[in-house]
Scaffold this motif. Structure first.
Motif, PDB file in Angstrom:
ATOM      1  N   SER A 123       0.819  -1.210   0.000  1.00  0.00           N
ATOM      2  CA  SER A 123       0.000   0.000   0.000  1.00  0.00           C
ATOM      3  C   SER A 123       0.853   1.261   0.000  1.00  0.00           C
ATOM      4  O   SER A 123       2.044   1.204   0.280  1.00  0.00           O
ATOM      5  CB  SER A 123      -0.890  -0.003   1.249  1.00  0.00           C
ATOM      6  OG  SER A 123      -1.778   1.079   1.192  1.00  0.00           O
ATOM      7  N   ASP A 124       0.217   2.388  -0.308  1.00  0.00           N
ATOM      8  CA  ASP A 124       0.854   3.699  -0.166  1.00  0.00           C
ATOM      9  C   ASP A 124       2.246   3.760  -0.800  1.00  0.00           C
ATOM     10  O   ASP A 124       3.215   4.174  -0.160  1.00  0.00           O
ATOM     11  CB  ASP A 124       0.883   4.126   1.304  1.00  0.00           C
ATOM     12  CG  ASP A 124      -0.525   4.386   1.816  1.00  0.00           C
ATOM     13  OD1 ASP A 124      -1.277   3.413   2.053  1.00  0.00           O
ATOM     14  OD2 ASP A 124      -0.896   5.563   1.904  1.00  0.00           O
ATOM     15  N   LEU A 125       2.304   3.352  -2.058  1.00  0.00           N
ATOM     16  CA  LEU A 125       3.578   3.397  -2.785  1.00  0.00           C
ATOM     17  C   LEU A 125       4.032   4.842  -2.997  1.00  0.00           C
ATOM     18  O   LEU A 125       5.223   5.129  -3.005  1.00  0.00           O
ATOM     19  CB  LEU A 125       3.423   2.685  -4.129  1.00  0.00           C
ATOM     20  CG  LEU A 125       3.141   1.182  -3.998  1.00  0.00           C
ATOM     21  CD1 LEU A 125       2.702   0.590  -5.322  1.00  0.00           C
ATOM     22  CD2 LEU A 125       4.376   0.463  -3.490  1.00  0.00           C
ATOM     23  N   GLY A 150      -3.869   1.275  -2.735  1.00  0.00           N
ATOM     24  CA  GLY A 150      -4.093   2.693  -2.991  1.00  0.00           C
ATOM     25  C   GLY A 150      -2.978   3.637  -2.613  1.00  0.00           C
ATOM     26  O   GLY A 150      -1.980   3.259  -2.005  1.00  0.00           O
ATOM     27  N   ASP A 151      -3.159   4.896  -3.018  1.00  0.00           N
ATOM     28  CA  ASP A 151      -2.151   5.945  -2.880  1.00  0.00           C
ATOM     29  C   ASP A 151      -0.854   5.547  -3.598  1.00  0.00           C
ATOM     30  O   ASP A 151       0.233   5.522  -3.006  1.00  0.00           O
ATOM     31  CB  ASP A 151      -1.923   6.343  -1.420  1.00  0.00           C
ATOM     32  CG  ASP A 151      -3.032   7.266  -0.919  1.00  0.00           C
ATOM     33  OD1 ASP A 151      -3.989   7.515  -1.694  1.00  0.00           O
ATOM     34  OD2 ASP A 151      -2.946   7.744   0.219  1.00  0.00           O
ATOM     35  N   ILE A 152      -1.044   5.280  -4.866  1.00  0.00           N
ATOM     36  CA  ILE A 152       0.078   4.957  -5.733  1.00  0.00           C
ATOM     37  C   ILE A 152       0.790   6.246  -6.134  1.00  0.00           C
ATOM     38  O   ILE A 152       2.003   6.282  -6.261  1.00  0.00           O
ATOM     39  CB  ILE A 152      -0.452   4.198  -6.975  1.00  0.00           C
ATOM     40  CG1 ILE A 152      -1.039   2.870  -6.515  1.00  0.00           C
ATOM     41  CG2 ILE A 152       0.623   4.014  -8.038  1.00  0.00           C
ATOM     42  CD1 ILE A 152      -2.188   2.394  -7.343  1.00  0.00           C
ATOM     43  N   GLY A 175      -7.038   4.778  -3.524  1.00  0.00           N
ATOM     44  CA  GLY A 175      -6.741   5.572  -2.334  1.00  0.00           C
ATOM     45  C   GLY A 175      -7.187   7.013  -2.557  1.00  0.00           C
ATOM     46  O   GLY A 175      -7.504   7.399  -3.688  1.00  0.00           O
ATOM     47  N   ASN A 176      -7.173   7.813  -1.499  1.00  0.00           N
ATOM     48  CA  ASN A 176      -7.638   9.204  -1.629  1.00  0.00           C
ATOM     49  C   ASN A 176      -6.773   9.998  -2.609  1.00  0.00           C
ATOM     50  O   ASN A 176      -7.287  10.832  -3.361  1.00  0.00           O
ATOM     51  CB  ASN A 176      -7.694   9.890  -0.255  1.00  0.00           C
ATOM     52  CG  ASN A 176      -6.418   9.778   0.534  1.00  0.00           C
ATOM     53  OD1 ASN A 176      -5.844   8.708   0.657  1.00  0.00           O
ATOM     54  ND2 ASN A 176      -5.951  10.887   1.077  1.00  0.00           N
ATOM     55  N   HIS A 177      -5.466   9.730  -2.645  1.00  0.00           N
ATOM     56  CA  HIS A 177      -4.608  10.466  -3.586  1.00  0.00           C
ATOM     57  C   HIS A 177      -4.907  10.080  -5.034  1.00  0.00           C
ATOM     58  O   HIS A 177      -4.909  10.934  -5.919  1.00  0.00           O
ATOM     59  CB  HIS A 177      -3.131  10.227  -3.264  1.00  0.00           C
ATOM     60  CG  HIS A 177      -2.667  11.028  -2.102  1.00  0.00           C
ATOM     61  ND1 HIS A 177      -2.108  12.286  -2.237  1.00  0.00           N
ATOM     62  CD2 HIS A 177      -2.714  10.769  -0.780  1.00  0.00           C
ATOM     63  CE1 HIS A 177      -1.822  12.754  -1.030  1.00  0.00           C
ATOM     64  NE2 HIS A 177      -2.176  11.856  -0.132  1.00  0.00           N
ATOM     65  N   ASP A 178      -5.148   8.795  -5.277  1.00  0.00           N
ATOM     66  CA  ASP A 178      -5.480   8.349  -6.630  1.00  0.00           C
ATOM     67  C   ASP A 178      -6.805   8.980  -7.063  1.00  0.00           C
ATOM     68  O   ASP A 178      -6.984   9.384  -8.205  1.00  0.00           O
ATOM     69  CB  ASP A 178      -5.594   6.818  -6.688  1.00  0.00           C
ATOM     70  CG  ASP A 178      -4.409   6.146  -6.020  1.00  0.00           C
ATOM     71  OD1 ASP A 178      -3.270   6.529  -6.328  1.00  0.00           O
ATOM     72  OD2 ASP A 178      -4.633   5.267  -5.163  1.00  0.00           O
ATOM     73  N   VAL A 180      -8.988  -2.550   2.032  1.00  0.00           N
ATOM     74  CA  VAL A 180      -9.538  -1.218   1.784  1.00  0.00           C
ATOM     75  C   VAL A 180      -8.474  -0.166   2.113  1.00  0.00           C
ATOM     76  O   VAL A 180      -7.627  -0.403   2.977  1.00  0.00           O
ATOM     77  CB  VAL A 180     -10.836  -1.035   2.618  1.00  0.00           C
ATOM     78  CG1 VAL A 180     -10.570  -1.174   4.109  1.00  0.00           C
ATOM     79  CG2 VAL A 180     -11.523   0.284   2.328  1.00  0.00           C
ATOM     80  N   HIS A 181      -8.499   0.977   1.427  1.00  0.00           N
ATOM     81  CA  HIS A 181      -7.415   1.944   1.625  1.00  0.00           C
ATOM     82  C   HIS A 181      -7.378   2.535   3.035  1.00  0.00           C
ATOM     83  O   HIS A 181      -6.373   2.450   3.723  1.00  0.00           O
ATOM     84  CB  HIS A 181      -7.492   3.078   0.593  1.00  0.00           C
ATOM     85  CG  HIS A 181      -6.433   4.110   0.803  1.00  0.00           C
ATOM     86  ND1 HIS A 181      -5.094   3.818   0.653  1.00  0.00           N
ATOM     87  CD2 HIS A 181      -6.487   5.415   1.194  1.00  0.00           C
ATOM     88  CE1 HIS A 181      -4.377   4.901   0.936  1.00  0.00           C
ATOM     89  NE2 HIS A 181      -5.193   5.874   1.269  1.00  0.00           N
ATOM     90  N   ALA A 182      -8.463   3.193   3.467  1.00  0.00           N
ATOM     91  CA  ALA A 182      -8.396   3.931   4.738  1.00  0.00           C
ATOM     92  C   ALA A 182      -9.060   3.187   5.895  1.00  0.00           C
ATOM     93  O   ALA A 182      -8.494   3.101   6.983  1.00  0.00           O
ATOM     94  CB  ALA A 182      -9.012   5.306   4.582  1.00  0.00           C
ATOM     95  N   GLY A 193      -4.313   0.630   4.423  1.00  0.00           N
ATOM     96  CA  GLY A 193      -3.134   1.471   4.258  1.00  0.00           C
ATOM     97  C   GLY A 193      -3.493   2.832   4.845  1.00  0.00           C
ATOM     98  O   GLY A 193      -4.135   2.906   5.889  1.00  0.00           O
ATOM     99  N   HIS A 194      -3.057   3.923   4.180  1.00  0.00           N
ATOM    100  CA  HIS A 194      -3.474   5.300   4.489  1.00  0.00           C
ATOM    101  C   HIS A 194      -2.867   5.877   5.763  1.00  0.00           C
ATOM    102  O   HIS A 194      -2.439   7.022   5.782  1.00  0.00           O
ATOM    103  CB  HIS A 194      -5.013   5.383   4.553  1.00  0.00           C
ATOM    104  CG  HIS A 194      -5.545   6.779   4.682  1.00  0.00           C
ATOM    105  ND1 HIS A 194      -5.361   7.721   3.688  1.00  0.00           N
ATOM    106  CD2 HIS A 194      -6.262   7.392   5.662  1.00  0.00           C
ATOM    107  CE1 HIS A 194      -5.949   8.852   4.072  1.00  0.00           C
ATOM    108  NE2 HIS A 194      -6.491   8.683   5.258  1.00  0.00           N
ATOM    109  N   THR A 195      -2.859   5.119   6.844  1.00  0.00           N
ATOM    110  CA  THR A 195      -2.307   5.613   8.106  1.00  0.00           C
ATOM    111  C   THR A 195      -0.946   4.951   8.326  1.00  0.00           C
ATOM    112  O   THR A 195      -0.879   3.753   8.569  1.00  0.00           O
ATOM    113  CB  THR A 195      -3.239   5.243   9.275  1.00  0.00           C
ATOM    114  OG1 THR A 195      -4.552   5.720   8.981  1.00  0.00           O
ATOM    115  CG2 THR A 195      -2.748   5.847  10.576  1.00  0.00           C
TER     116      THR A 195
HETATM  117 MN   LIG Z   1      -4.247   7.789   1.795  1.00  0.00          MN
END
Ligand SMILES: [Mn+2]
Length: 237
Positions: A6-8, A34-36, A61-64, A144-146, A184-186
Motif C-alpha cells: 500500500s501507499d507506494l 491505494g495511494d500509488i 486511495g484518496n490520492h489516486d 480497503v485503503h483507509a 493502508g493510508h495511516t
Molecule cells: Mn491515503
C-alpha cells in the motif's frame, strides 16, 4: 501466493525491489491498496508497470481519487463550446487542494505523456476497486485503503462509499470477530510509534502502510503465509 502492499506514493524503486524480494511471478497475485501517486519521485512509472500486469489488482486511495478527478478535467479537449466554462471554481479548488497534498510530481510526469498514454492511465484508474474481499486458507480479509468508518456491523460494505478512502480507521476497535481488515493510508508509526516502519497487527486489523515515502519502509504482507517483507527506504541523495 497472494500479497498486499500500500501507499507506494511514487516510490518506484522500492516497489520494484519488493517484487524482486517476494519473487513475484505470473502465478502470484498482488493487491495494491491505494495511494500509488503523489509525494514520491516516480508515480507514473508505477502505474504504467501495474497496468502491464494482469495479476496486480489496484484498490483506490484518496490520492489516486484526487489525481483522477483533476486529471480527467484537465485532459478534456478544449473546444469553442467549453473553453469558457470548462473549469468551474470547484474544479480549481480541487486542483489547489491536490497540489497542496503532493500532486506536483504526478501532474508534471502526467503532462509529459502523449494523449494516448494519458487516456490509458485515466481509463486504468477508472477501474480501481473501492475495496476487495479475499479468502485464503480459511481466513477472510477485507482490503480497503483507509478504513470502515463510521463503523456499523450491520452496514453493507458498499454503503461506506468514499469514506472507505478518506476516513481514518479506528485501530482500537475490532470491527469483526471472523474477518481481518487490511488497510493502508495511516502510516503505522502514527498508530503506535513502536511499529515505526513495521506492519501493525492487532484487533483483527492489519495496517500495512509502513511510511515508505516518509523515509521508513515499504511493507508487503502475504495472505497465504502471514509473512511480512520489508524494503527499507533508500535516502534520497
Ligand atoms: Mn491515503
Amino acid at each position: 501466493m497472494i500479497y498486499v502492499m500500500s501507499d507506494l506514493h511514487g516510490c518506484y524503486e522500492e516497489y520494484c525491489k519488493a517484487l524482486e524480494l517476494i519473487d513475484f511471478s505470473s502465478e502470484d497475485i498482488l493487491y495494491v491498496l491505494g495511494d500509488i501517486v503523489d509525494r514520491g519521485k516516480e508515480p507514473i512509472k508505477i502505474l504504467q508497470d501495474m497496468m502491464m500486469r494482469d495479476n496486480v489488482y489496484p484498490i483506490i486511495g484518496n490520492h489516486d481519487y484526487m489525481a483522477m478527478s483533476v486529471l480527467r478535467k484537465l485532459t478534456v479537449e478544449i473546444t469553442e463550446d467549453n473553453y469558457e466554462n470548462h473549469l468551474t471554481e470547484e474544479d480549481m479548488e480541487a486542483y489547489y487542494r491536490w497540489m497542496q497534498d503532493g500532486g506536483h510530481v504526478t501532474i508534471e510526469q502526467f503532462k509529459a505523456l502523449s494523449f494516448e498514454e494519458k487516456q490509458d492511465i485515466l481509463d486504468y484508474m477508472d477501474e480501481f476497486a473501492l475495496y476487495e474481499e479475499v479468502s485464503v486458507n480459511g481466513r477472510d480479509y477485507i482490503l480497503v485503503h483507509a478504513g470502515l468508518e463510521p463503523f456499523d456491523e450491520n452496514k453493507n460494505l458498499d454503503d461506506y462509499g468514499l469514506q472507505m478512502i478518506f476516513k481514518r480507521c479506528n485501530y482500537d476497535r475490532q470491527y469483526f470477530d471472523d474477518k481481518y481488515v487490511i488497510t493502508g493510508h495511516t502510516p503505522t508509526v502514527m498508530i503506535d510509534p513502536a511499529y515505526r516502519g513495521k506492519i501493525y497487527e492487532k484487533n483483527n486489523h492489519i495496517a500495512i502502510d509502513c511510511g515508505c515515502v516518509f523515509g521508513f519502509a515499504l511493507g508487503v504482507y502475504c495472505l497465504d503465509t502471514q509473512e511480512k517483507y520489508y524494503i527499507q527506504k533508500e535516502d534520497d541523495k
